[in-house]
Design a protein around this motif. Structure first.
Motif, PDB file in Angstrom:
ATOM      1  N   MET A 144      43.146  32.316  36.737  1.00 40.65           N
ATOM      2  CA  MET A 144      42.268  32.865  35.846  1.00 40.65           C
ATOM      3  C   MET A 144      42.405  34.458  35.514  1.00 40.65           C
ATOM      4  O   MET A 144      40.941  34.771  36.750  1.00 40.65           O
ATOM      5  N   ARG A 145      43.047  35.512  35.482  1.00 42.76           N
ATOM      6  CA  ARG A 145      42.593  36.608  35.937  1.00 42.76           C
ATOM      7  C   ARG A 145      40.949  37.972  35.744  1.00 42.76           C
ATOM      8  O   ARG A 145      40.823  37.456  36.980  1.00 42.76           O
ATOM      9  N   PHE A 146      40.509  37.044  35.046  1.00 41.12           N
ATOM     10  CA  PHE A 146      39.079  38.189  34.979  1.00 41.12           C
ATOM     11  C   PHE A 146      38.598  36.730  34.294  1.00 41.12           C
ATOM     12  O   PHE A 146      38.165  36.240  33.412  1.00 41.12           O
ATOM     13  N   TYR A 147      38.062  36.472  35.961  1.00 36.13           N
ATOM     14  CA  TYR A 147      37.332  35.520  35.464  1.00 36.13           C
ATOM     15  C   TYR A 147      35.416  35.589  34.659  1.00 36.13           C
ATOM     16  O   TYR A 147      35.094  36.104  34.918  1.00 36.13           O
ATOM     17  N   LYS A 148      35.699  34.360  33.796  1.00 34.15           N
ATOM     18  CA  LYS A 148      34.097  34.466  32.965  1.00 34.15           C
ATOM     19  C   LYS A 148      33.340  32.919  32.963  1.00 34.15           C
ATOM     20  O   LYS A 148      34.019  32.108  32.648  1.00 34.15           O
ATOM     21  N   PRO A 149      32.278  33.318  33.254  1.00 35.55           N
ATOM     22  CA  PRO A 149      31.407  31.743  33.276  1.00 35.55           C
ATOM     23  C   PRO A 149      31.586  31.001  32.150  1.00 35.55           C
ATOM     24  O   PRO A 149      30.860  31.864  30.720  1.00 35.55           O
ATOM     25  N   GLU A 150      31.476  29.912  31.533  1.00 44.21           N
ATOM     26  CA  GLU A 150      31.025  29.295  30.291  1.00 44.21           C
ATOM     27  C   GLU A 150      29.886  29.790  29.900  1.00 44.21           C
ATOM     28  O   GLU A 150      28.648  29.379  30.588  1.00 44.21           O
ATOM     29  N   HIS A 151      29.565  30.052  28.839  1.00 40.20           N
ATOM     30  CA  HIS A 151      28.420  29.893  28.006  1.00 40.20           C
ATOM     31  C   HIS A 151      27.520  31.280  29.153  1.00 40.20           C
ATOM     32  O   HIS A 151      26.667  31.101  29.069  1.00 40.20           O
ATOM     33  N   ALA A 152      27.929  32.278  29.686  1.00 42.35           N
ATOM     34  CA  ALA A 152      27.625  33.170  30.437  1.00 42.35           C
ATOM     35  C   ALA A 152      28.327  34.197  30.855  1.00 42.35           C
ATOM     36  O   ALA A 152      28.959  34.306  30.475  1.00 42.35           O
ATOM     37  N   ARG A 153      27.428  35.178  31.484  1.00 43.00           N
ATOM     38  CA  ARG A 153      28.489  36.468  32.048  1.00 43.00           C
ATOM     39  C   ARG A 153      27.808  36.478  33.919  1.00 43.00           C
ATOM     40  O   ARG A 153      27.531  36.714  33.605  1.00 43.00           O
ATOM     41  N   ALA A 154      29.411  36.813  34.225  1.00 46.67           N
ATOM     42  CA  ALA A 154      29.239  37.390  35.458  1.00 46.67           C
ATOM     43  C   ALA A 154      28.834  39.359  35.742  1.00 46.67           C
ATOM     44  O   ALA A 154      29.252  39.334  35.176  1.00 46.67           O
ATOM     45  N   GLY A 155      27.860  38.864  36.691  1.00 43.95           N
ATOM     46  CA  GLY A 155      27.320  40.493  36.990  1.00 43.95           C
ATOM     47  C   GLY A 155      27.697  40.535  38.726  1.00 43.95           C
ATOM     48  O   GLY A 155      29.021  40.467  38.842  1.00 43.95           O
ATOM     49  N   ASP A 156      26.878  41.715  38.999  1.00 41.79           N
ATOM     50  CA  ASP A 156      26.636  41.975  39.956  1.00 41.79           C
ATOM     51  C   ASP A 156      27.921  41.282  41.359  1.00 41.79           C
ATOM     52  O   ASP A 156      27.395  39.795  41.297  1.00 41.79           O
ATOM     53  N   THR A 157      28.599  41.400  41.767  1.00 36.41           N
ATOM     54  CA  THR A 157      29.439  40.881  42.943  1.00 36.41           C
ATOM     55  C   THR A 157      29.092  40.883  44.615  1.00 36.41           C
ATOM     56  O   THR A 157      28.648  41.645  44.245  1.00 36.41           O
ATOM     57  N   ILE A 158      29.452  40.288  45.077  1.00 39.37           N
ATOM     58  CA  ILE A 158      29.141  40.097  46.532  1.00 39.37           C
ATOM     59  C   ILE A 158      30.450  39.595  47.425  1.00 39.37           C
ATOM     60  O   ILE A 158      30.364  38.760  47.401  1.00 39.37           O
ATOM     61  N   PRO A 159      31.078  39.852  46.849  1.00 42.39           N
ATOM     62  CA  PRO A 159      32.218  39.363  48.269  1.00 42.39           C
ATOM     63  C   PRO A 159      32.607  39.390  50.126  1.00 42.39           C
ATOM     64  O   PRO A 159      32.080  40.203  50.229  1.00 42.39           O
ATOM     65  N   PHE A 160      33.058  38.099  50.134  1.00 43.66           N
ATOM     66  CA  PHE A 160      33.172  38.385  51.577  1.00 43.66           C
ATOM     67  C   PHE A 160      34.489  37.061  52.248  1.00 43.66           C
ATOM     68  O   PHE A 160      35.001  36.787  51.392  1.00 43.66           O
ATOM     69  N   LEU A 161      34.829  37.377  52.871  1.00 45.62           N
ATOM     70  CA  LEU A 161      35.982  36.877  53.170  1.00 45.62           C
ATOM     71  C   LEU A 161      35.777  36.067  54.601  1.00 45.62           C
ATOM     72  O   LEU A 161      35.197  36.666  55.663  1.00 45.62           O
ATOM     73  N   HIS A 162      36.244  35.495  54.665  1.00 49.33           N
ATOM     74  CA  HIS A 162      36.801  33.905  55.824  1.00 49.33           C
ATOM     75  C   HIS A 162      37.525  32.831  55.928  1.00 49.33           C
ATOM     76  O   HIS A 162      37.637  32.545  54.708  1.00 49.33           O
ATOM     77  N   ASP A 163      38.058  33.069  56.003  1.00 44.82           N
ATOM     78  CA  ASP A 163      39.443  31.717  57.071  1.00 44.82           C
ATOM     79  C   ASP A 163      40.248  32.643  56.295  1.00 44.82           C
ATOM     80  O   ASP A 163      40.863  31.459  55.672  1.00 44.82           O
ATOM     81  N   GLY A 164      40.538  33.414  56.038  1.00 39.47           N
ATOM     82  CA  GLY A 164      41.171  34.170  55.409  1.00 39.47           C
ATOM     83  C   GLY A 164      41.023  33.611  52.825  1.00 39.47           C
ATOM     84  O   GLY A 164      42.608  33.473  52.627  1.00 39.47           O
ATOM     85  N   VAL A 165      40.261  33.456  52.988  1.00 38.71           N
ATOM     86  CA  VAL A 165      39.745  33.558  51.934  1.00 38.71           C
ATOM     87  C   VAL A 165      39.222  34.007  51.153  1.00 38.71           C
ATOM     88  O   VAL A 165      38.102  34.185  52.143  1.00 38.71           O
ATOM     89  N   PHE A 166      38.785  35.046  49.935  1.00 45.66           N
ATOM     90  CA  PHE A 166      37.964  35.693  49.500  1.00 45.66           C
ATOM     91  C   PHE A 166      37.154  35.347  48.359  1.00 45.66           C
ATOM     92  O   PHE A 166      36.901  34.438  47.501  1.00 45.66           O
ATOM     93  N   HIS A 167      35.976  35.443  49.034  1.00 44.95           N
ATOM     94  CA  HIS A 167      34.341  34.685  47.630  1.00 44.95           C
ATOM     95  C   HIS A 167      33.760  35.133  47.509  1.00 44.95           C
ATOM     96  O   HIS A 167      33.805  36.250  48.401  1.00 44.95           O
ATOM     97  N   VAL A 168      34.278  35.333  46.506  1.00 47.78           N
ATOM     98  CA  VAL A 168      32.686  35.914  46.072  1.00 47.78           C
ATOM     99  C   VAL A 168      31.309  35.644  44.627  1.00 47.78           C
ATOM    100  O   VAL A 168      31.727  34.658  44.014  1.00 47.78           O
ATOM    101  N   PHE A 169      30.564  35.970  45.759  1.00 51.45           N
ATOM    102  CA  PHE A 169      29.949  35.597  45.006  1.00 51.45           C
ATOM    103  C   PHE A 169      28.814  36.377  43.787  1.00 51.45           C
ATOM    104  O   PHE A 169      29.091  37.773  44.650  1.00 51.45           O
ATOM    105  N   TYR A 170      28.143  35.931  43.033  1.00 53.58           N
ATOM    106  CA  TYR A 170      27.590  36.531  42.044  1.00 53.58           C
ATOM    107  C   TYR A 170      26.815  36.770  41.523  1.00 53.58           C
ATOM    108  O   TYR A 170      25.996  35.105  41.444  1.00 53.58           O
ATOM    109  N   LEU A 171      26.126  37.591  40.152  1.00 53.73           N
ATOM    110  CA  LEU A 171      24.436  37.204  39.810  1.00 53.73           C
ATOM    111  C   LEU A 171      25.418  36.535  38.722  1.00 53.73           C
ATOM    112  O   LEU A 171      26.042  36.725  37.755  1.00 53.73           O
TER     113      LEU A 171
END
Length: 463
Positions: free
Chosen positions: A1-28
């Motif tokens: 799902m290229r343009f990720y959007k949470p169900e019944h909500a909206r994704a806001g500011d992102t906090i991206p972080f790389l660990h062990d080759g995986v992209f972790h995206v925290f978001y509001l």
């Protein structure tokens, strides 16, 4: 799902972080659909290896109770210190608050990036003699090689001066990433904008880059560049990393590629006339640098490869238009709900304007246009049926280059992202479903176009 959007909500500011080759995206996560808005958010967490598919890890840092300093949990950053992960984030009190101070820098800790515990003993507040206490947010923490310690950038405001130009980036220092002292002088105080939201600092090649987002001039993500991590910060001729459809971008890198991660704007009630809504879909671009340091915003190669592997149908596109003293348009294909289009457009040198049209009908009463105007060095994003006294959806500067124009389009429903010559990104949210055509056009000139349109299979279910 290229343009990720949470169900019944909206994704806001992102906090991206790389660990062990995986992209972790925290978001509001904004608990609201596109008919209304609510101010409170919590940190939620998804991860990906390609920015095409995402694993949902649920809530990371929940918002607090009614009278807590983090009644809303807002933007920050993640840093690994020793064997522990620290999330520095903004706490918003409910407003108006009986105890004052709307914004505070807070901290949570984790051993695995999944389970977080708030550090109730920590808070970093603004020095009110120098900074506005209600504009103190978006901490960005990074290791500072020069000092051997850590530095924190904070989006802040001076308490006085022209309202739309009070924005500064304050800084704080720490020898160990745990105990912090606010520095005497701001990190950056250009007197240009009201705030520099979501700051991000990184090095790529021989240059350092400062990325931030503004809303007092244009609601866009911008950047500055410098040969060193402390400035001086200079602006390229075009300092925007996308247009009005993309906001609150921050970056991360796996050592080979750097990604710019933000969100695509929504509008109230799913209407082109609706007011701007905070939050929408997560969106990642890829960043590259020219030899002079200017950044290019490109289509992410890894995501495109995944999407192409899901192609269920493709068709060739071709057009040959001539309108030396008028306007000509030609529909190339019908757009499916989601897909990719790669198109090369070669206009004649005398063409006054040319470009593509999206989801248009035969009479051009519905749909959108992205128009390239060489003489004016600009790109105009618009509705095909707009009246002259209404403003266009966006106007972007354009550095005209010789040869064919290479366009790479991604689309899913009402969201379109166009990459121009591997340099410029244009994000468009278009709710008009009255047409389905993909077309090219030329005004007072001629063009040839050729390319491929791909339709996708449905993406795998969200994990």
């Amino acid at each position: 799902m290229r343009f990720y959007k949470p169900e019944h909500a909206r994704a806001g500011d992102t906090i991206p972080f790389l660990h062990d080759g995986v992209f972790h995206v925290f978001y509001l996560k904004r608990y609201a659909d596109d008919t209304h808005d609510v101010p409170e958010t919590s940190w939620w967490h998804v991860s990906t290896t390609d920015f095409a598919d995402f694993v949902d890890h649920g809530v990371a840092i929940p918002r607090g109770d009614l009278d807590d300093a983090d009644y809303s949990v807002a933007t920050g950053s993640v840093v690994k210190i020793g064997d522990e992960f620290h999330a520095y984030y903004t706490g918003f009190r409910r407003w108006p608050s009986p105890v004052g101070r709307q914004q505070t820098v807070l901290r949570a800790r984790s051993s695995d990036l999944i389970t977080w515990v708030k550090d109730d003993a920590f808070s970093l507040v603004a020095d009110e003699s120098r900074f506005h206490p209600d504009e103190w947010r978006d901490p960005f923490v990074h290791f500072d090689a020069a000092s051997g310690g850590y530095r924190m950038l904070i989006a802040a405001q001076r308490p006085d001066g022209p309202v739309a130009r009070r924005g500064v980036l304050a800084s704080a220092s720490s020898p160990d990433g745990r105990d912090w002292t606010i520095d005497e002088e701001p990190f950056w105080a250009p007197g240009l904008f009201s705030m520099h939201e979501c700051p991000d600092l990184f090095r790529m090649g021989e240059w350092w880059y400062l990325v931030y987002s503004t809303f007092s001039d244009r609601t866009v993500a911008r950047y500055r560049m410098s040969p060193g991590p402390d400035g001086p910060w200079t602006s390229p001729a075009d300092d925007e990393l996308d247009g009005l459809g993309f906001y609150a971008a921050k970056t991360l890198s796996d050592g080979e590629r750097r990604y710019l991660v933000g969100w695509a704007v929504n509008r109230v009630a799913g209407s082109d006339e609706g007011r701007w809504l905070w939050g929408g879909n997560l969106l990642a671009h890829e960043l590259h640098a020219d030899s002079d340091g200017r950044l290019r915003v490109c289509q992410p190669a890894a995501a495109k490869a995944v999407l192409q592997s899901r192609t269920i149908a493709s068709e060739a596109l071709a057009a040959d238009l001539a309108a030396p003293a008028g306007h000509a348009t030609q529909t190339l294909a019908e757009l499916p709900r989601s897909g990719l289009a790669d198109l090369a457009i070669e206009p004649t040198p005398d063409a006054k304007a040319f470009g593509i049209e999206l989801r248009v009908d035969e009479e051009r009463r519905h749909g959108y246009s992205i128009s390239f105007e060489p003489a004016k060095h600009r790109i105009v994003v618009d509705r095909v049926s707009r009246f002259g006294f209404d403003p266009p959806l966006d106007v972007r500067p354009w550095e005209v280059e010789p040869g064919p124009l290479e366009l790479n389009l991604e689309f899913d429903g009402d969201l379109f992202v166009l990459y121009v010559n591997g340099r410029t990104a244009i994000t468009l949210r278009g709710y008009d479903t009255g047409g389905a055509g993909l077309a090219v056009f030329a005004t007072e000139g001629s063009l040839r176009a050729a390319g491929t349109l791909r339709s996708f299979a449905e993406p795998p279910p969200r994990l």
